[in-house]
Write a protein that holds these residues in place. Structure first.
Motif, mmCIF file in Angstrom:
data_model
loop_
_atom_site.group_PDB
_atom_site.id
_atom_site.type_symbol
_atom_site.label_atom_id
_atom_site.label_comp_id
_atom_site.label_asym_id
_atom_site.label_seq_id
_atom_site.Cartn_x
_atom_site.Cartn_y
_atom_site.Cartn_z
ATOM 1 N N ARG A 15 -7.690 0.178 -3.618
ATOM 2 C CA ARG A 15 -7.762 -0.743 -2.439
ATOM 3 C C ARG A 15 -6.533 -1.837 -2.653
ATOM 4 N NH1 ARG A 15 -14.078 -2.082 -0.510
ATOM 5 N NH2 ARG A 15 -14.740 0.118 -0.738
ATOM 6 N N VAL A 16 -5.982 -2.133 -1.780
ATOM 7 C CA VAL A 16 -4.688 -2.999 -1.803
ATOM 8 C C VAL A 16 -4.820 -4.483 -1.197
ATOM 9 C CG1 VAL A 16 -2.171 -3.297 -1.498
ATOM 10 C CG2 VAL A 16 -3.170 -0.976 -2.105
ATOM 11 N N HIS A 17 -4.731 -5.438 -1.764
ATOM 12 C CA HIS A 17 -4.829 -6.888 -1.484
ATOM 13 C C HIS A 17 -3.429 -7.744 -1.553
ATOM 14 C CE1 HIS A 17 -8.977 -6.342 -0.245
ATOM 15 N NE2 HIS A 17 -9.502 -6.053 -1.116
ATOM 16 N N VAL A 18 -3.025 -8.417 -0.653
ATOM 17 C CA VAL A 18 -1.904 -9.280 -0.965
ATOM 18 C C VAL A 18 -2.389 -10.647 -0.696
ATOM 19 C CG1 VAL A 18 0.498 -10.282 -0.240
ATOM 20 C CG2 VAL A 18 0.026 -7.747 -0.250
ATOM 21 N N ILE A 19 -2.165 -11.477 -1.712
ATOM 22 C CA ILE A 19 -2.676 -12.916 -1.670
ATOM 23 C C ILE A 19 -1.640 -14.026 -1.511
ATOM 24 C CG2 ILE A 19 -3.713 -14.651 -3.059
ATOM 25 C CD1 ILE A 19 -5.076 -12.331 -4.967
ATOM 26 N N ALA A 60 0.706 -1.181 0.108
ATOM 27 C CA ALA A 60 -0.023 -0.003 0.025
ATOM 28 C C ALA A 60 0.654 1.153 -0.044
ATOM 29 C CB ALA A 60 -0.986 0.235 1.221
ATOM 30 N N ARG A 61 2.072 1.255 0.706
ATOM 31 C CA ARG A 61 2.882 2.255 0.824
ATOM 32 C C ARG A 61 3.284 2.880 -0.606
ATOM 33 N NH1 ARG A 61 8.348 2.657 4.576
ATOM 34 N NH2 ARG A 61 8.876 4.755 3.803
ATOM 35 N N VAL A 62 3.667 1.610 -1.260
ATOM 36 C CA VAL A 62 4.464 1.864 -2.862
ATOM 37 C C VAL A 62 3.260 2.442 -3.642
ATOM 38 C CG1 VAL A 62 5.347 0.786 -4.841
ATOM 39 C CG2 VAL A 62 5.963 0.228 -2.636
ATOM 40 N N VAL A 63 1.975 2.093 -3.566
ATOM 41 C CA VAL A 63 0.877 2.195 -4.447
ATOM 42 C C VAL A 63 0.544 3.783 -3.860
ATOM 43 C CG1 VAL A 63 -1.610 2.079 -4.851
ATOM 44 C CG2 VAL A 63 -0.282 0.155 -4.462
ATOM 45 N N GLU A 64 0.694 4.040 -2.746
ATOM 46 C CA GLU A 64 0.235 5.616 -2.403
ATOM 47 C C GLU A 64 1.339 6.437 -3.097
ATOM 48 O OE1 GLU A 64 -1.816 4.405 1.793
ATOM 49 O OE2 GLU A 64 0.162 5.393 1.831
ATOM 50 N N LYS A 65 2.698 6.062 -3.081
ATOM 51 C CA LYS A 65 3.577 6.914 -3.843
ATOM 52 C C LYS A 65 3.262 6.875 -5.276
ATOM 53 C CE LYS A 65 7.805 7.486 -2.566
ATOM 54 N NZ LYS A 65 9.028 7.510 -2.296
ATOM 55 N N LEU A 66 2.957 5.909 -5.732
ATOM 56 C CA LEU A 66 2.640 6.005 -7.368
ATOM 57 C C LEU A 66 1.528 6.769 -7.608
ATOM 58 C CD1 LEU A 66 3.666 2.385 -8.115
ATOM 59 C CD2 LEU A 66 4.858 4.502 -8.778
ATOM 60 N N LEU A 67 0.579 6.772 -6.885
ATOM 61 C CA LEU A 67 -0.900 7.670 -7.216
ATOM 62 C C LEU A 67 -0.775 8.993 -7.587
ATOM 63 C CD1 LEU A 67 -3.386 6.611 -4.252
ATOM 64 C CD2 LEU A 67 -3.189 5.790 -6.935
ATOM 65 N N GLU A 87 11.617 -2.291 -2.464
ATOM 66 C CA GLU A 87 10.343 -1.373 -2.755
ATOM 67 C C GLU A 87 10.835 -0.868 -4.294
ATOM 68 O OE1 GLU A 87 8.949 1.776 -0.410
ATOM 69 O OE2 GLU A 87 8.633 0.426 1.321
ATOM 70 N N ASN A 88 12.060 -0.698 -4.972
ATOM 71 C CA ASN A 88 12.124 -0.537 -5.933
ATOM 72 C C ASN A 88 11.831 -1.650 -7.160
ATOM 73 O OD1 ASN A 88 13.569 2.080 -5.813
ATOM 74 N ND2 ASN A 88 15.321 1.213 -5.161
ATOM 75 N N GLY A 89 12.117 -2.693 -6.746
ATOM 76 C CA GLY A 89 11.343 -3.751 -7.723
ATOM 77 C C GLY A 89 9.918 -3.987 -7.560
ATOM 78 N N LEU A 90 9.312 -3.705 -6.532
ATOM 79 C CA LEU A 90 7.844 -3.703 -6.327
ATOM 80 C C LEU A 90 7.390 -2.493 -7.133
ATOM 81 C CD1 LEU A 90 5.569 -4.957 -4.996
ATOM 82 C CD2 LEU A 90 5.742 -3.775 -3.184
ATOM 83 N N ALA A 91 7.843 -1.422 -7.106
ATOM 84 C CA ALA A 91 7.400 -0.108 -7.843
ATOM 85 C C ALA A 91 7.578 -0.581 -9.246
ATOM 86 C CB ALA A 91 8.310 1.017 -7.453
ATOM 87 N N ALA A 92 8.528 -1.387 -9.724
ATOM 88 C CA ALA A 92 8.339 -1.615 -11.301
ATOM 89 C C ALA A 92 7.170 -2.698 -11.501
ATOM 90 C CB ALA A 92 9.917 -2.439 -11.617
ATOM 91 N N PRO A 112 -10.720 1.551 2.544
ATOM 92 C CA PRO A 112 -11.055 2.296 1.277
ATOM 93 C C PRO A 112 -10.058 3.012 0.538
ATOM 94 C CG PRO A 112 -12.733 2.328 2.931
ATOM 95 C CD PRO A 112 -11.703 1.943 3.458
ATOM 96 N N GLN A 113 -9.044 3.280 1.364
ATOM 97 C CA GLN A 113 -8.148 4.353 0.685
ATOM 98 C C GLN A 113 -6.837 3.188 0.334
ATOM 99 O OE1 GLN A 113 -7.162 6.936 3.493
ATOM 100 N NE2 GLN A 113 -9.225 8.090 3.338
ATOM 101 N N ARG A 114 -6.941 2.141 0.217
ATOM 102 C CA ARG A 114 -5.734 1.211 -0.080
ATOM 103 C C ARG A 114 -6.098 0.368 -1.523
ATOM 104 N NH1 ARG A 114 -3.447 -1.486 5.496
ATOM 105 N NH2 ARG A 114 -2.501 0.645 6.383
ATOM 106 N N PRO A 115 -5.223 0.366 -2.221
ATOM 107 C CA PRO A 115 -5.200 -0.336 -3.519
ATOM 108 C C PRO A 115 -5.222 -1.834 -3.613
ATOM 109 C CG PRO A 115 -3.493 0.939 -3.609
ATOM 110 C CD PRO A 115 -3.993 1.016 -2.149
#
Length: 379
Positions: A170-174, A151-158, A203-208, A363-366
């Protein structure tokens, strides 16, 4: 009597001299009789707009081909020429009218769906709940370290999503170590499979990964695929009729010619947009190149590119090398400092990963997820 016979002989000799025997003169018939000329029967069809009897004989004659597909095409054209021309002209105007540019890359493409329609059809509550039910019991709680980290990476990309900030992210990890995938549904629902996180490393790889998946939404690729489906359907019908084959085979041919190349184009486009997004969000764009190197080693089997929905890992890495200078320029212009502080937090989250029960989604997480029957969205 003798004089009569002599007179007859003289008369016969004179006749032979005046009219020689035809058996000794082969050119007789060619000189005195008309030659028979064979002619092919002209087709009862004439060119569109051509007056009967007008033009040369060769232009008026049309032969039917003995080759099945060509014969069927001739039949359709000669019997339905005017409707085909009207429909073709109208379809061409409709196609040009609905052309638009993809954000960032400026590629021209055909699209008839608005962003709101795309979200409703492909990311509405029904589709979202179907994904949650599919992975029920495997979705990590919202307070799990991995979910928080994603969620932290998604928020930085938004801030780099260009028009998607108003979506319900909204964020989910399976928790599925075997799945090395991630996807983002239209409307901002992010799903990440835990199997891809060790390949990301930080986090750099996750951001990719997330930059690529969010880029599909930025470019509205789901709407484009739905819009192009009508062309694939028409191609399937045409191939089935012309070559007299089953619908399944015709659909495979149409997919190989139309669907798969477009899917690879979209994937490469998402790589490009995602690379620029992660650079703008202060993530090192070189990490994308490193990630694909690790991804290539992690995959045990990679199908040939021409039958795949995705470019090969090698080609993706080569394309990223071409886009890297622009991404590094953006990274430098944003004044981003060292991102090393993100590495420790991400690695700590991996080491403390504890699968838990599904919890309530903020609701605020991807949410990042991917369905098995939608290969185009797989990473």
């Amino acid at each position: 009597m003798f004089s009569f016979q002599a007179g007859m002989r003289v008369a016969a000799r004179a006749a032979r001299q005046a009219c020689p025997r035809t058996s000794n003169n082969p050119s007789f018939y060619s000189k005195h009789l008309p030659r028979f000329q064979s002619r092919s029967f002209a087709s009862r069809y004439s060119r569109f707009g051509e007056k009967p009897g007008g033009g040369s004989q060769q232009q008026q004659q049309k032969q039917w081909s003995n080759f099945g597909p060509v014969y069927r095409a001739q039949y359709i054209w000669r019997n339905y020429q005017r409707p085909l021309m009207v429909v073709g002209a109208g379809g061409g105007v409709f196609y040009v009218y609905n052309l638009e540019e993809v954000p960032v890359t400026h590629r021209r493409r055909f699209n008839v769906l608005s962003p709101s329609s795309e979200n409703e059809f492909f990311g509405g509550p029904e589709q979202y709940n179907a994904v949650l039910n599919e992975f029920r019991g495997k979705v990590l709680p919202t307070d799990h370290p991995l979910t928080v980290q994603v969620a932290r990476v998604v928020e930085k990309l938004l801030p780099t999503t260009r028009g998607l900030g108003g979506d319900d992210w909204r964020v989910h990890v399976i928790d599925d170590p075997e799945q090395k995938n991630a996807f983002v549904m239209p409307g901002g629902k992010v799903f990440v499979f835990s199997g891809i996180l060790p390949i990301c490393q930080d986090e750099n790889g996750l951001a990719a990964v997330l930059g690529h998946e969010i880029a599909h939404n930025v470019a509205h690729h789901a709407a484009e695929r739905a819009s192009r489906s009508s062309f694939v359907l028409l191609a399937t019908v045409a191939v089935s009729f012309l070559f007299d084959v089953s619908g399944q085979f015709a659909n495979s041919v149409s997919g190989l010619i139309l669907s798969l190349p477009n899917s690879r184009t979209q994937e490469a486009e998402a790589d490009h947009i995602g690379l620029l997004m992660m650079a703008e969000a202060c993530y090192d764009p070189k990490a994308a190149l490193d990630f694909w190197g690790r991804m290539k080693k992690a995959e045990q089997f990679e199908p040939p590119q021409f039958i795949s929905t995705h470019p090969s890992n090698y080609n993706r890495a080569e394309q990223i090398k071409k886009w890297l200078p622009d991404a590094e320029r953006i990274y430098a212009d944003t004044g981003c400092g060292s991102t090393s502080r993100y590495l420790t937090g991400f690695k700590d989250a991996l080491s403390t990963k504890q699968p838990g029960a599904q919890g309530q989604v903020s609701p605020q997480r991807p949410v990042v997820s991917r369905r098995k029957d939608e290969d185009d969205d797989f990473f």
